[in-house]
Structures are given as structure tokens and as C-alpha cells.
Write a protein that holds these residues in place. Structure first.
Motif, mmCIF file in Angstrom:
data_model
loop_
_atom_site.group_PDB
_atom_site.id
_atom_site.type_symbol
_atom_site.label_atom_id
_atom_site.label_comp_id
_atom_site.label_asym_id
_atom_site.label_seq_id
_atom_site.Cartn_x
_atom_site.Cartn_y
_atom_site.Cartn_z
ATOM 1 N N GLU A 99 0.842 -1.257 0.111
ATOM 2 C CA GLU A 99 -0.070 0.021 -0.102
ATOM 3 C C GLU A 99 1.013 1.382 0.037
ATOM 4 O O GLU A 99 0.481 2.201 -0.510
ATOM 5 C CB GLU A 99 -0.869 -0.013 1.055
ATOM 6 N N TYR A 100 2.035 1.224 0.577
ATOM 7 C CA TYR A 100 2.877 2.056 0.379
ATOM 8 C C TYR A 100 3.619 2.623 -0.769
ATOM 9 O O TYR A 100 3.581 3.740 -1.593
ATOM 10 C CB TYR A 100 4.280 2.300 1.439
ATOM 11 N N HIS A 101 3.652 1.383 -1.380
ATOM 12 C CA HIS A 101 4.088 1.397 -2.935
ATOM 13 C C HIS A 101 3.072 2.027 -3.871
ATOM 14 O O HIS A 101 3.508 2.609 -4.920
ATOM 15 C CB HIS A 101 4.739 0.091 -3.361
ATOM 16 N N ILE B 184 2.922 8.338 -11.506
ATOM 17 C CA ILE B 184 1.907 8.495 -12.578
ATOM 18 C C ILE B 184 1.365 9.705 -12.774
ATOM 19 O O ILE B 184 1.611 10.371 -13.887
ATOM 20 C CB ILE B 184 0.830 7.450 -12.259
ATOM 21 N N HIS B 185 1.173 10.526 -11.639
ATOM 22 C CA HIS B 185 0.769 11.826 -11.670
ATOM 23 C C HIS B 185 1.858 12.737 -12.555
ATOM 24 O O HIS B 185 1.824 13.627 -13.297
ATOM 25 C CB HIS B 185 0.357 12.547 -10.355
ATOM 26 N N ILE C 285 8.503 -10.945 -18.591
ATOM 27 C CA ILE C 285 8.966 -9.345 -18.796
ATOM 28 C C ILE C 285 8.444 -8.372 -17.847
ATOM 29 O O ILE C 285 7.373 -8.707 -17.066
ATOM 30 C CB ILE C 285 8.640 -9.166 -20.155
ATOM 31 N N MET C 286 8.922 -7.620 -17.635
ATOM 32 C CA MET C 286 8.541 -6.415 -16.655
ATOM 33 C C MET C 286 7.306 -5.667 -17.288
ATOM 34 O O MET C 286 7.156 -5.682 -18.457
ATOM 35 C CB MET C 286 9.581 -5.188 -16.534
ATOM 36 N N LEU C 287 6.258 -5.437 -16.267
ATOM 37 C CA LEU C 287 5.088 -5.077 -16.546
ATOM 38 C C LEU C 287 5.359 -3.514 -17.428
ATOM 39 O O LEU C 287 6.082 -2.888 -16.824
ATOM 40 C CB LEU C 287 4.306 -4.620 -15.573
ATOM 41 N N THR C 288 4.598 -3.524 -18.608
ATOM 42 C CA THR C 288 4.697 -2.393 -19.526
ATOM 43 C C THR C 288 3.332 -1.506 -19.407
ATOM 44 O O THR C 288 2.617 -2.131 -19.860
ATOM 45 C CB THR C 288 5.263 -2.784 -20.890
ATOM 46 N N PRO C 289 3.463 -0.411 -18.874
ATOM 47 C CA PRO C 289 2.082 0.403 -18.965
ATOM 48 C C PRO C 289 1.887 1.000 -20.154
ATOM 49 O O PRO C 289 3.029 1.204 -21.198
ATOM 50 C CB PRO C 289 2.578 1.392 -17.889
ATOM 51 N N LEU D 111 10.296 3.522 -16.758
ATOM 52 C CA LEU D 111 10.530 2.299 -16.397
ATOM 53 C C LEU D 111 10.105 2.079 -14.902
ATOM 54 O O LEU D 111 9.670 1.034 -14.487
ATOM 55 C CB LEU D 111 11.814 1.769 -16.470
ATOM 56 N N ILE D 112 10.284 3.159 -14.113
ATOM 57 C CA ILE D 112 9.972 2.912 -12.620
ATOM 58 C C ILE D 112 8.303 2.677 -12.355
ATOM 59 O O ILE D 112 8.014 1.842 -11.368
ATOM 60 C CB ILE D 112 10.141 4.256 -11.904
ATOM 61 N N LEU D 113 7.514 2.936 -13.257
ATOM 62 C CA LEU D 113 6.138 2.575 -13.172
ATOM 63 C C LEU D 113 5.729 1.036 -12.915
ATOM 64 O O LEU D 113 5.217 0.556 -12.229
ATOM 65 C CB LEU D 113 5.119 3.232 -14.226
ATOM 66 N N GLY D 114 6.891 0.387 -13.997
ATOM 67 C CA GLY D 114 6.543 -1.095 -14.122
ATOM 68 C C GLY D 114 7.273 -1.758 -12.843
ATOM 69 O O GLY D 114 6.922 -2.727 -12.331
ATOM 70 N N ILE D 115 8.343 -1.224 -12.474
ATOM 71 C CA ILE D 115 9.243 -1.685 -11.380
ATOM 72 C C ILE D 115 8.272 -1.741 -9.959
ATOM 73 O O ILE D 115 7.969 -2.693 -9.259
ATOM 74 C CB ILE D 115 10.325 -1.011 -11.026
ATOM 75 N N LEU D 116 7.701 -0.375 -9.809
ATOM 76 C CA LEU D 116 6.844 -0.319 -8.577
ATOM 77 C C LEU D 116 5.573 -1.145 -8.596
ATOM 78 O O LEU D 116 5.189 -1.927 -7.564
ATOM 79 C CB LEU D 116 6.499 1.057 -8.571
#
Length: 282
Positions: A26-28, A36-37, A174-178, A73-78
Motif C-alpha cells: 500500500e505504501y508502494h 503516474i501523476h 517481462i517487466m510490466l509495461t504500462p 520504467l519505474i512505473l513497471g518496477i513499482l
């Protein structure tokens, strides 16, 4: 980035580790929301919307929307870290149930919380991961399987199925790709010529999805005049307004907005941990 003080979770209950993992997830989610914002703000400030041409019958304008940046990339990592913590907390439930039932040794090593879309898969694959539990424990786990708890949605859209699918993609493939989805609102003022010239304001909404590294797409703004189209038709004051959102590529039967999807999954996992805690560890 926020962090969880694990000292706040003294190990007095076998499921305390599950609660700590959910808190971490939930913190993440809060961190991911901020990222995202930030990305959407950059899109709104840098994306280009260029007018191409105007056709009179029917009145139509074509636009090309150019996204100048891809989702970071940080979006997919988180997102992957959030899914890992939530999926892991479910596996910890089964491990603690086995210990409660006196199981030890190698039988503990193959334990996993099964998530199955149908009873056949549960019997063939899911049951073997929990077969050393008591009949009552087995019944509780089977009853919360997605095929027994549809929640008014398609089974592939069940939060546990989405969790299981996305976690496997991120962990094994594969890392999630938004992807970026934009909603375009076309506002136009149309004037019909003739002795009874009338000004008409029209609004036309459309949704376009952008895949990473495919930054250009064409938005067609169809502005139709009600009734027979007189000659000539003047279309003026066309304005196209775009708003952006970030989604996961299709998981289940539709694209999934990232934050609502993760909040829904986290809430589902939290409810399950509470249920097992009340039934077996309180």
C-alpha cells in the motif's frame, strides 16, 4: 520513497508478516500514484496535437497526436513490487496453516496458495500444493477460488486472477509495461448556410490507446451536422481536448487502469488475510 518500519509489526501472530507485506504494498501504491501523476503532467505539457485537414461532407477533421515520452520504467518496477508483496502474503497464509496442522520438512517447501480459474485446474494443480491441510482448511481455500466467487465480473477479471496473471508475467517473463490511454473531446461550432442559418455546437468523445514506442496516432474528429447537409457547411472553432491515463496492457478481458486495479487487489488480499486470521489464528 516511503518505507515501512518493520518494528511496528512485532511477530506475535503467525500472519503478522502478511500484514507487513500488505502495508508495504500500500505504501508502494502511494509512491506509484505520485509517479503516474508526474508522468501525466509531463504528457500534458509536451504532447503535440496537429491539425491535418478538413473534409466538408461529412464534416471531419483528422488530427495526429504525438506523445513525446514513453511511460518511465519505474512505473513497471513499482507495480511489480506491489504485486509480489500481495501474492507472497497469500502464500504465507498456506505456509502458516501447514505449520498449524503439524506439517514440517519438505512438505512445507512445495506449499503455495492456489489461484485457479476452474475446478479442473484446482483439482489437477492447485490441490497438490495444499493437500496436507485439514478438510476444513481445504474447504475454506476452495470456496474463495475465483470460480466459486465471481463477484459479478468475468472470471479473468477477478482480482485474484489478475494478481496471479500479472505477478507471473512480471516474475517469469517481462517487466510490466504500462500503456497510455487518452480520451479526446472534440468541441466544434457548425454553421449551416442558407436563409435559416443555424449555429450548432457539437461534442464528440473518443478513446485512443498508445503502446510504448508507438508514439504517433491519428485521432479522427467526426463532426456530423444533423439532417441533410446543405452547401456549403462551415465548421469552425474546432477544439480537441485530451486527457491521459496510464493502464496495464490487457489482463483479463480489458485494459486495467493501474491504480484502481492495484487498490482492488490489495483490498481483496487484505480481506482474505483477515478472514484466515479470524478462522484459524485468533
Amino acid at each position: 520513497m516511503s518505507s515501512v518500519n518493520l518494528k511496528e509489526f512485532p511477530k506475535s501472530n503467525p500472519l503478522d508478516g502478511c500484514w507487513a507485506k500488505i502495508e508495504r504494498a500500500e505504501y508502494h501504491i502511494k509512491d506509484l500514484t505520485k509517479e503516474i501523476h508526474k508522468f501525466i503532467s509531463q504528457l500534458e505539457n509536451t504532447s503535440k496535437l496537429d491539425h491535418l485537414h478538413l473534409d466538408q461532407r461529412p464534416a471531419q477533421r483528422d488530427y495526429t497526436l504525438t506523445l513525446t515520452i514513453d511511460p518511465p520504467l519505474i512505473l513497471g518496477i513499482l507495480a511489480g513490487e506491489i504485486l509480489y508483496q500481495l501474492r507472497s502474503s497469500l502464500d504465507h497464509i498456506v505456509y502458516q496453516l501447514l505449520i498449524l496442522n503439524g506439517v514440517s520438512g519438505k512438505a512445507l517447501e512445495k506449499s503455495e496458495f492456489p489461484i485457479c480459474e476452474d475446478s479442473t485446474r484446482y483439482e489437477n494443480k492447485g490441490y497438490s500444493k495444499i493437500q496436507n491441510l485439514t478438510p476444513y482448511m481445504l474447504r475454506v481455500i476452495e470456496m474463495i477460488q475465483p470460480y466459486n466467487d465471481l463477484r459479478g465480473c468475468a472470471i479473468k477479471d477477478h482480482p485474484l486472477v489478475v494478481l496471479h496473471s500479472m505477478n507471473n508475467i512480471d516474475k517469469h517473463r517481462i517487466m510490466l509495461t504500462p500503456i497510455v490511454e487518452t480520451t479526446s473531446t472534440v468541441v466544434a461550432s457548425v454553421t449551416r448556410s442558407g436563409p435559416y442559418g443555424i449555429g450548432i455546437n457539437l461534442v464528440n468523445n473518443g478513446v485512443t490507446t498508445f503502446e510504448p514506442s508507438k508514439n504517433r496516432t491519428q485521432l479522427v474528429a467526426n463532426v456530423f451536422v444533423p439532417g441533410p447537409i446543405p452547401e456549403p457547411v462551415t465548421v469552425e472553432g474546432i477544439r480537441v481536448e485530451c486527457t491521459f491515463d496510464v493502464m496495464f496492457e490487457q489482463i483479463g478481458t480489458r485494459n486495467n487502469m493501474i491504480i484502481p486495479t492495484l487498490i482492488n487487489i490489495a483490498g481483496t488480499v487484505r480481506s482474505l488475510v483477515s478472514e484466515f486470521n479470524k478462522k484459524f489464528f485468533s
